[in-house]
Each structure stands twice: as structure tokens, then as C-alpha cells.
Design a protein around this motif. Structure first.
Motif, short mmCIF file in Angstrom:
data_model
loop_
_atom_site.label_atom_id
_atom_site.label_comp_id
_atom_site.label_asym_id
_atom_site.label_seq_id
_atom_site.Cartn_x
_atom_site.Cartn_y
_atom_site.Cartn_z
N GLY A 214 0.80 -38.03 -0.98
CA GLY A 214 -0.41 -37.46 -0.40
C GLY A 214 -0.20 -36.42 0.67
O GLY A 214 -1.16 -35.92 1.25
N GLN A 215 1.07 -36.05 0.95
CA GLN A 215 1.33 -35.05 1.99
C GLN A 215 1.60 -33.67 1.41
O GLN A 215 1.13 -32.68 1.95
N CYS A 216 2.36 -33.62 0.32
CA CYS A 216 2.73 -32.32 -0.25
C CYS A 216 2.98 -32.48 -1.74
O CYS A 216 3.52 -33.51 -2.18
N ASP B 37 7.40 -19.99 14.86
CA ASP B 37 7.32 -18.96 13.82
C ASP B 37 7.77 -19.50 12.47
O ASP B 37 7.18 -19.20 11.43
N LEU B 38 8.83 -20.32 12.47
CA LEU B 38 9.35 -20.90 11.24
C LEU B 38 8.29 -21.75 10.55
O LEU B 38 8.04 -21.61 9.34
N TYR B 39 7.63 -22.62 11.31
CA TYR B 39 6.65 -23.53 10.71
C TYR B 39 5.33 -22.84 10.36
O TYR B 39 4.67 -23.20 9.38
N LEU C 227 10.30 -29.95 5.89
CA LEU C 227 9.79 -28.64 6.28
C LEU C 227 8.47 -28.33 5.58
O LEU C 227 7.48 -27.96 6.22
N CYS C 228 8.47 -28.45 4.25
CA CYS C 228 7.30 -28.06 3.48
C CYS C 228 6.09 -28.95 3.78
O CYS C 228 4.94 -28.49 3.71
N SER C 229 6.33 -30.21 4.12
CA SER C 229 5.22 -31.11 4.44
C SER C 229 4.56 -30.75 5.76
O SER C 229 3.41 -31.14 6.01
N ASN C 230 5.27 -30.01 6.60
CA ASN C 230 4.72 -29.61 7.89
C ASN C 230 4.25 -28.16 7.93
O ASN C 230 3.78 -27.70 8.97
N PHE C 231 4.42 -27.44 6.82
CA PHE C 231 3.89 -26.09 6.75
C PHE C 231 2.38 -26.15 6.53
O PHE C 231 1.91 -26.94 5.70
N PRO C 232 1.60 -25.31 7.21
CA PRO C 232 0.15 -25.30 6.98
C PRO C 232 -0.27 -24.47 5.78
O PRO C 232 -1.46 -24.24 5.57
#
Length: 397
Positions: free
Chosen positions: A348-350, A270-272, A300-305
Motif C-alpha cells: 500500500g505504499q508504492c 532535493d533528492l527526495y 527511496l521510491c516509497s518516500n518520493f512524492p
């Protein structure tokens, strides 16, 4: 137990300096033997005008005796001759020897017969007097005011335990949240370095889920108690606050079921997948912790969709240092440097957009909103999501 001993390494929250006349009830000793106090903070329905330079301060009324005012003579006093046009020619008062004789205005005599001047101080406070009288009520919901927050906290700690105190940055962030109810309504929010949990509780009055995170079993237990104390504020909106452990200096979230305040697999997902906002108040006072905070944010932000918005509330504290032989603010300078690095990140990730927001929104809590309080907004956009969407559009075309 009510006696506070100050050592050379003691840090005292400035919030309590502005409640000198208020009572801080000692409720218990925490796990490390520190006195825990209970304070109440009232949310104002209409707020305060922040263009008023005296905001957060109860305005001083004129201390003039009404009876004395009624007896005042509006005619020119002795030694004054009125000229044409309304101007007054003041003649000096001289005694028998020719010395200047000063006439003092009459003063109101004190009721106890003492010849002391009447003093009308300006009082800084966070709650109404009736609320201070009510601070010893039981903790059950039936005795709680719907617009009053009860917070357990310590009053003086070492630097490592400052999260157990209440700081002005938390009040600034709480004011911003209360002024943006539409923005946060129904959202999923992560509170980093939540401390006593004040901002998480405020956020839960409009958000759906708030992950209230910090480190240390004693601090997290205090935060959990505060969430329980203020369920009467969150229940009408259906907000849910979950107190969880999140250490910025470690990698990953603890999901060990045997560890208190650990995460479940469902909560991690749920967090991500659903976190819309990340908030943090007064968390940048140590350079190593600040570095850990920004590493955690980036991971965290780099793994959020999806795009996520971060809000920082921070107080720029000035200190005299021997290294500079001048007043400086090293913790704030390092925080600013980390913000610049985050915005310049090009992997290039975020991508991150950083901007400072004006602190001119409505003030719902009574405190001194000084000029050194700042609010920062960071917008994090994952680039891999945009690239994947662009590739998908090219394939479909």
C-alpha cells in the motif's frame, strides 16, 4: 608499474580485451597500490546501425592488391572449356606422373622479404587512432575534444573493487541516455553504484543535477577526478555532477559535514523532492549487494512524492558452478527474482511496474553489444500520494 600481475581472484573487465592495440597510460597508483590507467572513448555523432551484426567492429576490407587485380585474366583459365550457355567445363590438371596438380593463387610478397601470408585482422576499438596518439595530452580543457570522454580506471582488481573498472553495461546505459536526450533534459538523476562515473558524466550532458553515488573513499576520489576531467562535456548543458556516498547496506544518508562525500541537508531535500530518474549499470554481481540495492530502491521510491523511473543495465554472465555441474548465471537469476518481488510488492505504499526494453537503440560508443546485455525499466508510483489526492478531491466535492 605498467606490469599487471594476475592472481587467482583477479577480475578483468572485458572492455580492455577489445582494446588490445590501444594504449592504456598508467597515470598513478591509487590509495591501495593499484595502477590507475587513462582511456579515451569517443561519442559518435551519427551512431551505428544496431541491425548490423558487426556493430562495434571495424569492418574488414578486402585485402586484395589493386595491381594484382588489374592483371587478372577474365578469360577461362587453362584446363577450362566454355560450353554453350556460359557454363564452364573444368578439366583436371595432371602432372607427368598423372597426379593432381593444384595451382595456387599468387600471393603478395611482404616488403621485408619474409615469406609470410598477408593478414588483415578485424580490430575492435573504442576510439579513433588520432585520439590514441593524443592520450598523453595535459588534462586541461584546452586539450580536450568536446566529444571525447577521458576515464581513469583500474584494469584488473579483486571482486570487491570491480567498480573501479569499466564494464559493458555502463556503455549500454550510456547509449540509451544519449538516444533519449529529450527524456532526460533538465531532470534530477540519482546514479547508484556509479563506479568510475561514466554514466553520470554522460547523463550530465543533458540533465540538470546528477547525484553520482558509490562507496569507498578511493573509488569516490577516482570518480571525482573523472568528473573534473570531463567538465568540458557538461558545461555547455549546465549539468552538475555531485559525487556522494551512498551505502546500500546502511540505513539513511550520511550528512556528517566532517565526512568526505557526505550529503548536505539541501541535497537530501532535493533528492527526495525532485529525483525523476534512477540509473544503475552492472551493479548485480553479489547477492547481498543486490538485496541491499533493492531495499535502497524501495525505501527511496516509497518516500518520493512523485513517480520515479529506474533504468538497470546488466550483463548476463555465464559461469560454470560445481553446485550445478553446469553453466549457470546465479547473480542474474537473483536479480530477476528481486525484480519479480518488487513488482509483486503489495504493502500500500508504492507500486512497481517492471518491463524489459529492447536494446535496439542507436549505438554511440564502439563496443561489442552482445545479446546478454539487457536494459530494464522500473516505474515506481507512490500510492500514498494518489490516496491523499483522492481524499482531497472527495473533500472538495
Amino acid at each position: 608499474m605498467d606490469q599487471i600481475v594476475f592472481h587467482y581472484d583477479t577480475v578483468l573487465s572485458d572492455i580492455h580485451m577489445h582494446r588490445a592495440s590501444g594504449r592504456h597510460l598508467t597515470t598513478r597508483l591509487n590509495g591501495v597500490g593499484q595502477p590507475v590507467f587513462m582511456s579515451t572513448f569517443k561519442i559518435l555523432a551519427e551512431g551505428h546501425d544496431n541491425n548490423d551484426p558487426g556493430r562495434g567492429v571495424e569492418k574488414k576490407e578486402e585485402c586484395e592488391d589493386p595491381k594484382e587485380a588489374e592483371g587478372k585474366d577474365t578469360k577461362p583459365t587453362q584446363g577450362q572449356d566454355r560450353k554453350e550457355g556460359g557454363e564452364i567445363n573444368v578439366a583436371p590438371f595432371l602432372d607427368e606422373d598423372g597426379d593432381l596438380d593444384i595451382t595456387h593463387r599468387p600471393r603478395k610478397k611482404s616488403l621485408d622479404g619474409c615469406h609470410r601470408d598477408l593478414v588483415c585482422p578485424v580490430i575492435l576499438k573504442q576510439s579513433e587512432p588520432v585520439l590514441e596518439q593524443d592520450e598523453n595530452l595535459d588534462d586541461d580543457v584546452g586539450h580536450c575534444f568536446k566529444d571525447v570522454i577521458k576515464i581513469e580506471h583500474t584494469m584488473a582488481t579483486t571482486l570487491e573493487d570491480v567498480g573501479k573498472q569499466v564494464w559493458r553495461g555502463a556503455f549500454l546505459l550510456a547509449d540509451f541516455i544519449l538516444s533519449e536526450t529529450v527524456t532526460f533534459r533538465g531532470s534530477t538523476v540519482l546514479d547508484l553504484g556509479a563506479g568510475t562515473g561514466l554514466t553520470s558524466i554522460i547523463m550530465a550532458t543533458m540533465a540538470k543535477t546528477v547525484y553520482c553515488t558509490d562507496v569507498g573513499e578511493d573509488l569516490l576520489n577516482m570518480c571525482k577526478r573523472n568528473v573534473t576531467l570531463n567538465k568540458h562535456m557538461m558545461e555547455p548543458a549546465g549539468g552538475d555532477v555531485r559525487v556522494r556516498q551512498l551505502d546500500w547496506l546502511q540505513h539513511g544518508l550520511c550528512t556528517d559535514a566532517d565526512v568526505e562525500f557526505s550529503w548536505t541537508d539541501e541535497e537530501v531535500a532535493d533528492l527526495y523532492n525532485n529525483t525523476n530518474f534512477i540509473i544503475a549499470a552492472d551493479v548485480c554481481y553479489d547477492d547481498d549487494l543486490t538485496d541491499g540495492l533493492f531495499r535502497t530502491l524501495y525505501k527511496l521510491c516509497s518516500n518520493f512524492p512523485h513517480t520515479c523511473t529506474i533504468f538497470f543495465a546488466i550483463e548476463k554472465r555465464m559461469n560454470f558452478t560445481l553446485r550445478h555441474m553446469d553453466v549457470s548465471c546465479e547473480a542474474y537469476d537473483h536479480f530477476s527474482h528481486c525484480l519479480s518481488q518488487l513488482q509483486d510488492q503489495m504493502d500500500g505504499q508504492c507500486s512497481f511496474k517492471v518491463e524489459q526494453l529492447p536494446a535496439n537503440f542507436t549505438q554511440f560508443l564502439l563496443y561489442e553489444r552482445i545479446e546478454h546485455l539487457e536494459l530494464w525499466k522500473v516505474t515506481a508510483t507512490p500510492l500514498f500520494g494518489e490516496k491523499a489526492r483522492s481524499d482531497s478531491e472527495q473533500i472538495s466535492s
